[in-house]
Design a protein around this motif. Sequence first.
Motif, short mmCIF file in Angstrom:
data_model
loop_
_atom_site.label_atom_id
_atom_site.label_comp_id
_atom_site.label_asym_id
_atom_site.label_seq_id
_atom_site.Cartn_x
_atom_site.Cartn_y
_atom_site.Cartn_z
N GLU A 102 0.81 -1.22 0.00
CA GLU A 102 0.00 0.00 0.00
C GLU A 102 0.84 1.27 0.00
OE1 GLU A 102 -3.89 -1.77 2.38
OE2 GLU A 102 -2.42 -0.58 3.46
N GLN A 104 -7.44 0.37 3.97
CA GLN A 104 -7.32 -0.43 2.74
C GLN A 104 -8.10 0.22 1.61
OE1 GLN A 104 -8.19 -4.68 3.08
NE2 GLN A 104 -8.27 -4.90 0.87
N ALA A 115 -6.28 3.45 0.53
CA ALA A 115 -5.02 3.17 -0.17
C ALA A 115 -5.29 2.75 -1.62
CB ALA A 115 -4.23 2.08 0.56
#
Length: 700
Positions: A378, A463, A466
């Motif tokens: 990421e 998440q 990213a």
Amino acid sequence: MFRLADAPYRCLVPLAFALASGPVFCQTVAPPVALPSVPSAVPSTEPALRVFDPSLIDKTVDPCENFYRFSCNGWFKRNPLPADQASYGRFTELSELNRLHLKQILEEEAAPVTTRSANEQKIGDEYASCMDTATVNKLGIAPLKPELDRIAALKTPGGLPALLAHLHAIGVSAFFGMESNQDYADSSSIISFYGAGGLGLPERDYYTRTDAKSVEQRQQYVAHVHRIFVLAGEPDAQAAKDAETVLAIETRLAKASLTITEQRDPQNLNHPTDVISFSKELTHFSLADYVAAAHAPAAGKANDMEPKFFAEFNALVADTPIDQIKTYLRWHLLHAFAGTSLPESFDQETWNFYAHTLNGAEKQQERWKRCTTRVDHELGEALGEVYVSRYFPPAEKQRTLEMTLAIEQAMDKDIDALDWMSAATKVKAKEKLHTVMNKIGYPDKWRDYSKLEIVRGDALGNQVRAHEFDVARDLNKIGKPVDRGEWQMTPPTVNAYYDPQMNNVNFPAGYLQPPFFSGQEDDAANYGDMGSTIGHELTHGFDDEGRQFDKDGNLKNWWTQNDEQKFTERTDCMVKQYDAIEAVPGVHLNGKLTLGENLADLGGLWLAWLAWLDKAEAAHVDMTAATGGYTPDQRFWIAYAQQWCTQTRPEHLRTQAQGDPHAPDEYRTNTVLQDLPEFARSFSCRKAAAMVNPKPCRVW
Ligand SMILES: [Zn+2]
């Protein structure tokens, strides 16, 4: 970061397909096991990894009968296959060490201090959020509720384009993929690429093969999807029905997709169009709505990589009940987040199918390993910047550059010496060679993460953000000048790649160290090992795929017809050679699928050998003087073989033989060396020996 599976660049070692739950591209068959007796920090004495290691040699094996076993048996004895690994070799051995270094960085940055830079805050807080299983478990599936609600709110196919654009942005690989890429016809221009996707099994043939093992794997997949739906709160009977729906939709998509072998020919993936014309093909799916929601250009050049797939997708949208489409989207949403962002029950179930059932791993990797990998995916250049400052001395960059230039020089001479290529094609080949850009270690300009927000305690939200950040960054490139300094791998990665559209070779810092390269070793060892990798990447520019691109990275034929025919005659020899190898009972290697890598292995080692001979001659190396019991040329070959020492579970070997463009490591050693009479001479092998191919294949 999301990449279309068929993006045309080539790496040294396999992808981690199927081992992780999210989209991963071009990593080594990753996450290795903890080194013995390592508790939670970097050990004070790190294991001595050597480029040429005589202690690994098994003298009871005849080097002319099985050179791989001769060179690696000692390593196998010392390195039993760890329970959390599907395969474990020198690349994983070094990845593991690098990961301990990354862990130390991340633990420091995760500690509550006030002096962190903006990037240090991001990597530290993302690692801490990922490690915080108490919070992840407590929150349950609640953080995903807004996304599940969006899917539930879909009433008609007309709403699908905007919903799909959003799901793609947050990292859900449903139906197809859209990303920016260099135009095949004009590498100076960045356009939108639309590619086939939307499968939960590793690749399309998993849906079409009819042998008993493949039928069983599909049943196991349906059972896995079923269990994930149950974990998400569906009643058991409904979940069972929904899992069958997922398989039916994916099978339809798979049947319309190209095979992985077909995808290796860039001509099969080049169907120039423009966004407006492409939108007219998709009569049941508003591409205008999709690109508007994706904040992508509404017009301009595009590539419909697989027209047959998109025709089937269009038909599927028209004739599939909306509830079934919603079921399919729900599965891919859960699948995308079922790693470290959802409760451990999801994580465990996902590991069980992808790592255990498909690849044979016996134990799930420790959380810190997966969290380290996650931050590397990421925020790879934020983490990589710290990594490089601590672990990559500038001198290493210079040494690698010198060796790269020596290998390029060897290729120049090798082209001159080819007896099958015409003068006209040689001129073009050399032009291409002289244009290759060498990238070593890390980017000159680091990626700017200032617009990415990382919130401590919000693993799932991080998440999502990213992915959104990365997709926006990717699509923002459309219509802008090409950034030739950009990297497709993060600095700590133990791998390397060639990019045919950029015409560059790339060697990340994480790879440029023992057991692949060492300032303490002599040239014989370093050229046999890292030199062969440099040659490997360079040869990719001239393999069956790379040779179709010109010096500027355009898909443009620069070969005379006669030379092309002679090239193909030579590569046919290698296709047959690898087709004949039965990797696991009943499963042969695929000579066409692995051709590019096999060509790169053979050509790369040959170039390293030529470059080393020149170097040894210039340095007046005594070719008869033995070190550690072996002459310089013998140590060159042993160092080559020892980079490939790898233990692999049978399940993983099967997965690899069916879908990996790289041959298993045993053949990357023995089959390659069998084609080089120079190797046989170094060990005085008899003509009838197993390590001697009486009719060796040779291209470069
Ligand atoms: Zn390769």
